[in-house]
Design a protein around this motif. Structure first.
Motif, PDB file in Angstrom:
ATOM      1  N   GLU A 122      -6.034   2.388  -6.534  1.00  0.00           N
ATOM      2  CA  GLU A 122      -4.932   3.204  -7.066  1.00  0.00           C
ATOM      3  C   GLU A 122      -3.769   3.366  -6.085  1.00  0.00           C
ATOM      4  O   GLU A 122      -2.693   3.798  -6.471  1.00  0.00           O
ATOM      5  CB  GLU A 122      -5.430   4.581  -7.544  1.00  0.00           C
ATOM      6  CG  GLU A 122      -6.168   5.380  -6.507  1.00  0.00           C
ATOM      7  CD  GLU A 122      -7.690   5.167  -6.567  1.00  0.00           C
ATOM      8  OE1 GLU A 122      -8.119   4.030  -6.897  1.00  0.00           O
ATOM      9  OE2 GLU A 122      -8.426   6.128  -6.294  1.00  0.00           O
ATOM     10  N   ASN A 123      -4.001   2.976  -4.824  1.00  0.00           N
ATOM     11  CA  ASN A 123      -2.914   3.057  -3.853  1.00  0.00           C
ATOM     12  C   ASN A 123      -2.160   1.733  -3.694  1.00  0.00           C
ATOM     13  O   ASN A 123      -1.290   1.603  -2.838  1.00  0.00           O
ATOM     14  CB  ASN A 123      -3.444   3.490  -2.488  1.00  0.00           C
ATOM     15  CG  ASN A 123      -3.978   4.910  -2.522  1.00  0.00           C
ATOM     16  OD1 ASN A 123      -3.506   5.712  -3.328  1.00  0.00           O
ATOM     17  ND2 ASN A 123      -4.950   5.205  -1.695  1.00  0.00           N
ATOM     18  N   CYS A 124      -2.534   0.733  -4.500  1.00  0.00           N
ATOM     19  CA  CYS A 124      -1.954  -0.603  -4.330  1.00  0.00           C
ATOM     20  C   CYS A 124      -0.946  -0.925  -5.417  1.00  0.00           C
ATOM     21  O   CYS A 124      -1.091  -0.522  -6.558  1.00  0.00           O
ATOM     22  CB  CYS A 124      -3.040  -1.676  -4.406  1.00  0.00           C
ATOM     23  SG  CYS A 124      -4.244  -1.557  -3.088  1.00  0.00           S
ATOM     24  N   GLU A 125       0.077  -1.676  -5.034  1.00  0.00           N
ATOM     25  CA  GLU A 125       0.860  -2.384  -6.030  1.00  0.00           C
ATOM     26  C   GLU A 125       1.049  -3.805  -5.528  1.00  0.00           C
ATOM     27  O   GLU A 125       0.821  -4.098  -4.359  1.00  0.00           O
ATOM     28  CB  GLU A 125       2.188  -1.691  -6.346  1.00  0.00           C
ATOM     29  CG  GLU A 125       3.072  -1.380  -5.189  1.00  0.00           C
ATOM     30  CD  GLU A 125       4.293  -0.553  -5.634  1.00  0.00           C
ATOM     31  OE1 GLU A 125       5.391  -1.104  -5.560  1.00  0.00           O
ATOM     32  OE2 GLU A 125       4.150   0.612  -6.049  1.00  0.00           O
ATOM     33  N   VAL A 157       0.839  -1.192   0.000  1.00  0.00           N
ATOM     34  CA  VAL A 157       0.000   0.000   0.000  1.00  0.00           C
ATOM     35  C   VAL A 157       0.878   1.249   0.000  1.00  0.00           C
ATOM     36  O   VAL A 157       1.631   1.491   0.952  1.00  0.00           O
ATOM     37  CB  VAL A 157      -0.932   0.006   1.241  1.00  0.00           C
ATOM     38  CG1 VAL A 157      -1.936   1.149   1.128  1.00  0.00           C
ATOM     39  CG2 VAL A 157      -1.633  -1.330   1.383  1.00  0.00           C
ATOM     40  N   LYS A 158       0.792   2.006  -1.091  1.00  0.00           N
ATOM     41  CA  LYS A 158       1.705   3.132  -1.278  1.00  0.00           C
ATOM     42  C   LYS A 158       1.503   4.219  -0.229  1.00  0.00           C
ATOM     43  O   LYS A 158       2.454   4.885   0.162  1.00  0.00           O
ATOM     44  CB  LYS A 158       1.530   3.719  -2.687  1.00  0.00           C
ATOM     45  CG  LYS A 158       2.111   2.802  -3.765  1.00  0.00           C
ATOM     46  CD  LYS A 158       1.975   3.404  -5.148  1.00  0.00           C
ATOM     47  CE  LYS A 158       0.710   2.940  -5.826  1.00  0.00           C
ATOM     48  NZ  LYS A 158       0.581   3.344  -7.217  1.00  0.00           N
ATOM     49  N   THR A 159       0.266   4.397   0.239  1.00  0.00           N
ATOM     50  CA  THR A 159       0.010   5.492   1.172  1.00  0.00           C
ATOM     51  C   THR A 159       0.560   5.215   2.569  1.00  0.00           C
ATOM     52  O   THR A 159       0.911   6.132   3.290  1.00  0.00           O
ATOM     53  CB  THR A 159      -1.506   5.770   1.266  1.00  0.00           C
ATOM     54  OG1 THR A 159      -2.185   4.512   1.298  1.00  0.00           O
ATOM     55  CG2 THR A 159      -1.985   6.577   0.081  1.00  0.00           C
ATOM     56  N   THR A 160       0.638   3.937   2.954  1.00  0.00           N
ATOM     57  CA  THR A 160       1.112   3.621   4.299  1.00  0.00           C
ATOM     58  C   THR A 160       2.530   3.064   4.298  1.00  0.00           C
ATOM     59  O   THR A 160       3.176   2.992   5.348  1.00  0.00           O
ATOM     60  CB  THR A 160       0.205   2.558   4.960  1.00  0.00           C
ATOM     61  OG1 THR A 160       0.211   1.383   4.131  1.00  0.00           O
ATOM     62  CG2 THR A 160      -1.215   3.060   5.103  1.00  0.00           C
ATOM     63  N   PRO A 190      -7.458  -1.152   0.960  1.00  0.00           N
ATOM     64  CA  PRO A 190      -7.114   0.183   0.447  1.00  0.00           C
ATOM     65  C   PRO A 190      -7.720   0.427  -0.933  1.00  0.00           C
ATOM     66  O   PRO A 190      -8.206  -0.512  -1.568  1.00  0.00           O
ATOM     67  CB  PRO A 190      -5.585   0.138   0.360  1.00  0.00           C
ATOM     68  CG  PRO A 190      -5.223  -1.299   0.364  1.00  0.00           C
ATOM     69  CD  PRO A 190      -6.354  -2.091   0.907  1.00  0.00           C
TER      70      PRO A 190
END
Ligand SMILES: [Zn+2]
Length: 359
Positions: free
Chosen positions: A58-61, A39-42, A55
Motif C-alpha cells: 500500500e506504500n508503493c506506486e 515508495v510513498k513513505t520515503t 516496502p
C-alpha cells in the motif's frame, strides 16, 4: 529489455501494480528499465531489483519511466541508483544528483557546473549516455516534482507546508512559489486558481481551474510547462494553489470517458483568453470532429484568412487546453504529424485512439 521496448510507454495502470510488486519482491533484474518502484513513505524511487527491504504494497506506486517518478515528486534511491545503467556507476552522475538534492528549485546554467569542477558538456554527455535524459531535463523534472508532490497531496497539507517552510532545506517553498506564484495575501485582490494532478493512460496531467472554468490542461512532462504556467499567472495576476473544484471533478469524469473511448468530446467549461483571432482558431479546432484531421492551411481557409497559415500555427501552439481544444487534430498538408507539445508519440496515440472510437 530497454525502456523503449517496455509495454508501459506512458503510465502503469493500477490493475498492474500487484504484478509489478511481485516482480520487485523477487528482485527480478529482468524488470529493470520496464518500470520503477516508488515508495510513498520515503519519497524514494528504485529499480525493481533494488536490494533494499521490500516496502508494503500500500506504500508503493509504479511508474513507467524515471522521469515520471521524478515528476511525481520522488528522488532516486542511493542504493540501487535507478538512473544509472546497471553495472555502471559514474562519479560525475553521483555528484550531479546530490547537487540537485541540495536545492531542487535551482535552475542550472552552464556556468554553475564550474563550481562542481566539471564542464557543462561533460555533465550533458554523461547524463545522456547513462539514461537518455539530459541533466537539465533531470533537474527540471526534479524541480517540478517537488511542486507536483505537494499538488498531489492536496490543499489540506499545502497551506501548513507553505506556512511552516516545509522541506525548507530542499527548496520547497522557493520551487513552489517560483512555479505557482506566491500564495495570495488577500484572496480578493487576486484571481485564485486551483491546480490538480489527474492520472491518465498517457501519463499524469496538470489541470488549473477556478470555480466555473478550466484555464489550463497539460501533460505534466510537457516541455515549457513552467513558462506556460508563469504566463497564465502573470497575465491574470493569479495565484495557484493545490485544490479541486467542481470543474476538476467534471473534467476527471470526461477524461476517463475519453480514454475509455466512450465519449471523445468534452463539455467542461473553459476560459481561453487571447486575441479574437486566436479564439477563433481555437473554436475552429473544437469543430474538427474526433477521428478527423485538418491542416493549418485548411483551418486558415475556413477562417477566411487563407494567407494566415503561420498565425494559425502560432495560435495552435499557444493552446493551453490539451485534448479540450484538440490541437492534436492538426497535421501537415502532406499528412505528416508535425509538432505537438505533448510529444509526437502521444499525438499519434491520440489520433489512433480517436480514429478507432469515432466510427
Ligand atoms: Zn533502491
Amino acid at each position: 529489455m530497454t525502456q523503449q521496448e517496455s509495454r508501459y510507454r506512458y503510465s502503469i495502470p493500477k490493475s498492474d501494480y500487484r504484478e509489478c510488486y511481485e516482480a520487485s519482491a523477487q528482485r527480478d533484474a529482468r524488470c529493470d528499465g520496464q518500470f520503477f518502484l516508488a515508495v510513498k513513505t520515503t519519497g524514494i524511487f528504485c529499480r525493481p531489483s533494488c536490494p533494499a527491504r521490500q516496502p508494503l504494497f500500500e506504500n508503493c506506486e509504479f511508474h513507467a519511466t524515471a522521469e515520471a517518478s521524478l515528476l511525481a515528486g520522488f528522488r532516486p534511491c542511493l542504493r540501487c541508483k535507478p538512473l544509472n545503467h546497471p553495472d555502471e556507476t559514474s562519479d560525475v552522475i553521483t555528484r550531479l544528483i546530490s547537487a540537485v538534492e541540495q536545492d531542487p528549485s535551482r535552475r542550472w546554467r552552464d556556468a554553475d557546473f564550474d563550481e562542481l569542477g566539471m564542464h557543462a558538456s561533460t555533465a550533458r554527455r554523461h547524463f545522456r549516455r547513462h539514461f537518455g535524459m539530459t541533466f537539465v531535463q533531470y533537474a527540471r523534472a526534479r524541480r517540478l516534482g517537488v511542486v507536483f508532490k505537494a499538488i498531489r497531496q492536496g490543499d489540506r497539507v499545502i497551506n501548513a507546508q507553505l506556512e511552516s517552510g516545509f522541506e525548507s532545506g530542499s527548496g520547497f517553498r522557493d520551487a513552489f512559489s517560483r512555479i505557482m506564484g506566491a500564495a495570495p495575501v488577500n484572496a480578493h485582490t487576486q484571481t485564485l486558481l486551483q491546480v490538480e494532478w489527474l492520472d491518465t493512460p498517457l501519463g499524469p496531467m496538470i489541470a488549473i481551474a477556478e470555480e466555473t472554468a478550466l484555464w489550463l490542461l497539460e501533460f505534466a512532462d510537457r516541455r515549457g510547462l513552467e513558462r506556460e504556467i508563469e504566463r497564465l499567472r502573470v497575465a491574470h495576476r493569479a495565484a495557484i494553489l493545490p485544490g479541486s473544484t467542481a470543474v476538476h471533478a467534471q473534467l476527471a469524469g470526461e477524461l476517463s470517458q475519453y480514454f475509455s473511448g466512450e465519449c471523445l468530446s468534452f463539455k467542461t467549461s473553459f476560459d481561453a483568453r487571447g486575441s479574437d483571432f486566436r479564439r477563433s482558431v481555437w473554436q475552429a479546432l473544437i469543430s474538427i470532429p474526433p477521428g478527423q484531421t485538418r491542416s493549418y492551411g485548411q483551418l486558415a481557409a475556413k477562417l477566411g484568412r487563407p494567407s494566415a497559415v503561420r498565425a494559425v500555427a502560432q495560435a495552435n501552439g499557444a493552446n493551453q487546453l490539451s485534448l479540450i481544444v484538440p490541437c492534436h487534430r492538426v497535421i501537415g498538408a502532406d499528412g505528416s504529424l508535425t509538432g505537438y507539445g505533448g510529444g509526437l508519440d502521444r499525438k499519434r496515440w491520440l489520433l489512433e485512439h480517436e480514429a478507432r472510437f469515432s466510427g
